[in-house]
Design a protein around this motif. Sequence first.
Motif, PDB file in Angstrom:
ATOM      1  N   ALA A   1       0.825  -1.237   0.225  1.00  0.00           N
ATOM      2  CA  ALA A   1      -0.058   0.054   0.050  1.00  0.00           C
ATOM      3  C   ALA A   1       0.983   1.323   0.073  1.00  0.00           C
ATOM      4  O   ALA A   1       0.546   2.293  -0.876  1.00  0.00           O
ATOM      5  CB  ALA A   1      -1.017   0.045   1.223  1.00  0.00           C
ATOM      6  N   ASP A   2       1.960   1.319   0.884  1.00  0.00           N
ATOM      7  CA  ASP A   2       2.896   2.436   0.876  1.00  0.00           C
ATOM      8  C   ASP A   2       3.531   2.838  -0.602  1.00  0.00           C
ATOM      9  O   ASP A   2       3.860   3.911  -0.968  1.00  0.00           O
ATOM     10  CB  ASP A   2       4.030   2.042   1.539  1.00  0.00           C
ATOM     11  N   THR A   3       3.504   1.794  -1.396  1.00  0.00           N
ATOM     12  CA  THR A   3       4.191   2.092  -2.875  1.00  0.00           C
ATOM     13  C   THR A   3       3.104   2.517  -3.594  1.00  0.00           C
ATOM     14  O   THR A   3       3.623   3.356  -4.475  1.00  0.00           O
ATOM     15  CB  THR A   3       4.555   0.433  -3.527  1.00  0.00           C
ATOM     16  N   ILE A   4       1.834   2.410  -3.520  1.00  0.00           N
ATOM     17  CA  ILE A   4       0.732   2.876  -4.308  1.00  0.00           C
ATOM     18  C   ILE A   4       0.387   4.216  -3.902  1.00  0.00           C
ATOM     19  O   ILE A   4       0.178   5.281  -4.647  1.00  0.00           O
ATOM     20  CB  ILE A   4      -0.430   2.156  -4.637  1.00  0.00           C
ATOM     21  N   GLU A   5       0.317   4.331  -2.518  1.00  0.00           N
ATOM     22  CA  GLU A   5      -0.260   5.451  -1.939  1.00  0.00           C
ATOM     23  C   GLU A   5       0.756   6.788  -2.101  1.00  0.00           C
ATOM     24  O   GLU A   5       2.057   6.836  -1.699  1.00  0.00           O
ATOM     25  CB  GLU A   5      -0.495   5.451  -0.563  1.00  0.00           C
ATOM     26  N   GLY A   6       0.259   7.846  -2.634  1.00  0.00           N
ATOM     27  CA  GLY A   6       1.300   8.840  -2.901  1.00  0.00           C
ATOM     28  C   GLY A   6       1.557   9.349  -4.262  1.00  0.00           C
ATOM     29  O   GLY A   6       2.186  10.023  -4.901  1.00  0.00           O
ATOM     30  N   THR A   7       1.359   7.893  -5.083  1.00  0.00           N
ATOM     31  CA  THR A   7       1.454   8.201  -6.604  1.00  0.00           C
ATOM     32  C   THR A   7       0.303   8.188  -7.315  1.00  0.00           C
ATOM     33  O   THR A   7      -0.722   8.461  -6.772  1.00  0.00           O
ATOM     34  CB  THR A   7       2.195   6.713  -7.011  1.00  0.00           C
ATOM     35  N   LYS A   8       0.428   8.384  -8.909  1.00  0.00           N
ATOM     36  CA  LYS A   8      -0.739   8.902  -9.488  1.00  0.00           C
ATOM     37  C   LYS A   8      -1.395   7.535 -10.040  1.00  0.00           C
ATOM     38  O   LYS A   8      -0.659   6.717 -10.124  1.00  0.00           O
ATOM     39  CB  LYS A   8      -0.578   9.731 -10.645  1.00  0.00           C
ATOM     40  N   ILE A   9      -2.715   7.644 -10.127  1.00  0.00           N
ATOM     41  CA  ILE A   9      -3.633   6.581 -10.476  1.00  0.00           C
ATOM     42  C   ILE A   9      -3.106   5.988 -11.997  1.00  0.00           C
ATOM     43  O   ILE A   9      -3.055   4.915 -12.233  1.00  0.00           O
ATOM     44  CB  ILE A   9      -5.172   6.778 -10.275  1.00  0.00           C
ATOM     45  N   ASN A  10      -2.723   7.012 -12.821  1.00  0.00           N
ATOM     46  CA  ASN A  10      -2.111   6.801 -14.056  1.00  0.00           C
ATOM     47  C   ASN A  10      -1.237   6.000 -14.223  1.00  0.00           C
ATOM     48  O   ASN A  10      -0.837   5.126 -15.136  1.00  0.00           O
ATOM     49  CB  ASN A  10      -1.971   7.966 -14.881  1.00  0.00           C
ATOM     50  N   ASP A  11      -0.248   5.843 -13.029  1.00  0.00           N
ATOM     51  CA  ASP A  11       0.724   4.926 -13.046  1.00  0.00           C
ATOM     52  C   ASP A  11       0.520   3.372 -12.885  1.00  0.00           C
ATOM     53  O   ASP A  11       1.316   2.507 -13.235  1.00  0.00           O
ATOM     54  CB  ASP A  11       1.747   5.373 -11.781  1.00  0.00           C
ATOM     55  N   TRP A  12      -0.699   3.079 -12.601  1.00  0.00           N
ATOM     56  CA  TRP A  12      -1.044   1.887 -12.311  1.00  0.00           C
ATOM     57  C   TRP A  12      -2.172   1.399 -13.149  1.00  0.00           C
ATOM     58  O   TRP A  12      -2.494   0.085 -13.587  1.00  0.00           O
ATOM     59  CB  TRP A  12      -1.668   1.855 -10.864  1.00  0.00           C
ATOM     60  N   ILE A  13      -3.218   2.308 -13.623  1.00  0.00           N
ATOM     61  CA  ILE A  13      -4.239   2.110 -14.334  1.00  0.00           C
ATOM     62  C   ILE A  13      -4.270   2.800 -15.574  1.00  0.00           C
ATOM     63  O   ILE A  13      -4.096   4.132 -15.593  1.00  0.00           O
ATOM     64  CB  ILE A  13      -5.558   2.147 -13.683  1.00  0.00           C
ATOM     65  N   ALA A  14      -4.797   2.469 -16.731  1.00  0.00           N
ATOM     66  CA  ALA A  14      -4.803   2.999 -17.915  1.00  0.00           C
ATOM     67  C   ALA A  14      -6.295   2.958 -18.587  1.00  0.00           C
ATOM     68  O   ALA A  14      -6.838   1.733 -18.513  1.00  0.00           O
ATOM     69  CB  ALA A  14      -3.987   2.724 -19.155  1.00  0.00           C
ATOM     70  N   SER A  15      -6.801   3.876 -19.021  1.00  0.00           N
ATOM     71  CA  SER A  15      -8.130   3.697 -19.622  1.00  0.00           C
ATOM     72  C   SER A  15      -8.211   3.278 -21.054  1.00  0.00           C
ATOM     73  O   SER A  15      -7.237   3.560 -21.979  1.00  0.00           O
ATOM     74  CB  SER A  15      -8.784   5.498 -19.783  1.00  0.00           C
TER      75      SER A  15
END
Length: 756
Positions: free
Chosen positions: A246-260
């Motif tokens: 969770a610490d890796t994801i929190e604070g980053t942009k959602i675009n870094d993990w999910i693409a539309s």
Amino acid sequence: MLLNFFKQYFVLDDTDNESHHSSRFRISALRILLSVSLLAILVFTFNSLINFNASDESMLFASLGVLYTLIISLLLVISRRFHKFAAIALASLIAVTGALFVAFSDTNDGVEFGVIALYSLPLIVRLFYSFKASLCFSIANIATLGIDLYLAQNQQSNSGIGTLYMQLMLFALLNFGLPLSVSRLLKTLQMSIDSHKELAENINHQSELYEEIFEHTGTPTLLCDKRGVVLKLNQKALDLFPNVSADTIEGTKINDWIASTSDASSRFFWQKNVSECVLKSNSKNFLEVHRSSLTTHGHYVLHLQDITHLRALTEELETTQQTNSRLAHFDSLTRLPNHQNFCNQVNHRIRNVSDYYTGAMFIVRISQFKLLNKQYGREQSNKVILNFSRTLQARLSDKTISGRLRGVKFACFMPVGQTYLIQRNLRTLIKSVLPEQIRIGEDVLNIDYQIGVAYYQNEGETAEELLERCEMALEYSTSAERIAFFDQQLEAKLIQEHKLGLALGDAIKNKQIQIWLQPQVVSSGEIRSFEALARWRLDDGSYVSPIVFIRLAEELGLLPKLAENLLKQLVAVLEAWHQESIKTPIAFNLAGQELMNDVFFALLMSMTSERPWLSEMLELEITETSPVMTNPLIHKRLRALSQYGYSIAIDDFGTGQASMGQLIDIPANILKIDRRFVAPLPDDKRHLDIVKSTIQLARSLNMSVIAEGIETREQANLLISLGCDTLQGYYFGKPSPISDWTENNNEKAKQLRMVY
């Protein structure tokens, strides 16, 4: 470094837990007192050693100085671990010292020092112990005062502590004034500490609750800001990203993990209501991102749904010709005939049956399905539809034709015998084939329905006509009677309402609905104000009941526009009255839908800002029976209007669904008693008790009372005697066109110029 040492030593910087503040305060005060005392003793001892001679008195003072230095130094050393003992020892030392100086000193200065030392005991005791202990020492010092006064009298001088008045003032200040003041200060500080502790506990408790709710929403959920920065995600959302903390994801942009996938060029796909996306770490894993809500801080709550399986299934079905064919004739989820296919099958059955064939068609609509969709998500909701269709098909006979029309509407056509031409028997049959419960995972849901039924009796109707009749019947199903049957009168009523609705739309557009005024009078019969009433006159001269066309306007969404037209018409009259100094207010009815409309509310607020006097001339009556009156937005806007000075009345009080709740939520200052409670007066004791209670309730809330529907002198006299402020009804005056009051340059209204 030295400053930090002193701060730490004297416990001036509280960094411990809140619960330790009381003991830390006492330690700090004790160390300060001991340090000051030690400094004074050291000065005294040093002076004694400098002036030392062989006399007994010089040796005594030097010995006492050394002894006191050792004692106080020892108390300083043990003050942190044994602060209670050190405090007792300090108080005892002061008490013994003071008593010795008073008893054995030969000089006035010595007696004075001893008296002041004893006088200081209550304040020192209060710093470390209870108020009662301090009070005991204060009372005990009355003896000290007596001794001091006695010694001063024997010496027959103003030596010692001073004159009698000075001695009494010093006694009162040191023994009672300062200890009481310090007690009050300590009590206030303790209350403040307790309050802050309770507040901190509540905040921590609320934070834990919100954390638990967020973690157990039932769906993968994350919170991000407007820029798409992930602020928090629950465990189910974290499970969608394998081998990532969770610490890796929190604070980053959602675009870094999910693409539309629906709009690859959109960098802000999370701001849409629904977006189809793919994991960047695994392009074969598809997600559906639902924006649940926008928080007060401008953050987005996103629900993630893994649709990889459904997407793969859809792609597989679309690759085959068989699937394309079925999509043209059958519902893709339930595999039931779609609307067109269902109608074709029913028409074929009707055309190829023998004479005297009877049948029944009914439409089933699953109630409150949107709530299920929101609670469980689209995938689980689709399972509800699928399970329902399978259960329905299993319970129906082979001769029954069933289909899915759209959404949560299903249609069935079954042959029926003479027994089921009786509606009671057909109702029982329909209930027996509909499943009452559906399972979603481990949850078992109770399912409610609305059902519209139409008979076919070999009269040449088509399936399309039967479906239209079922739809008409469906609109008249209620929560009490969920199965409604079509009849000709129902059809005629629906057609008539449809025509009336079209005419109403034209009447509103052409501003043909006018305002009439009905007087509202005080006990003397003088007109205090008016109520504005809407009247719709048809071309043939007849009038449509306001109850009918207001309800129709509300159903068709025309109420805000109607209210806008009437408000403009009314404000124009009030503006003319204002210029003529006619101070008679007019009450304007609002059903709630108008206040939900942003355009109407903006119009009302702009009129208010342009005409500061409007809030004194225009009263707002809120129809309490409207279900939207419980909406928080209504309450917020009514509070805003109240702050602008508008008088707000609750109309039809006692007839709605949340009467008492409205008194809390709505900032009303006027209560209107509905005519149905006034009509039976004065003979009906039950209604009389209700009216009395309502008036008493209004009085207790500092609200004025208006009674409407008064038609007799007896009713008027009774309501006046009960304390009703304002009266309204045919007895005082029937509604009349507003032109009656405005014609001839407002001549009739000018007679009311001095009525407030």
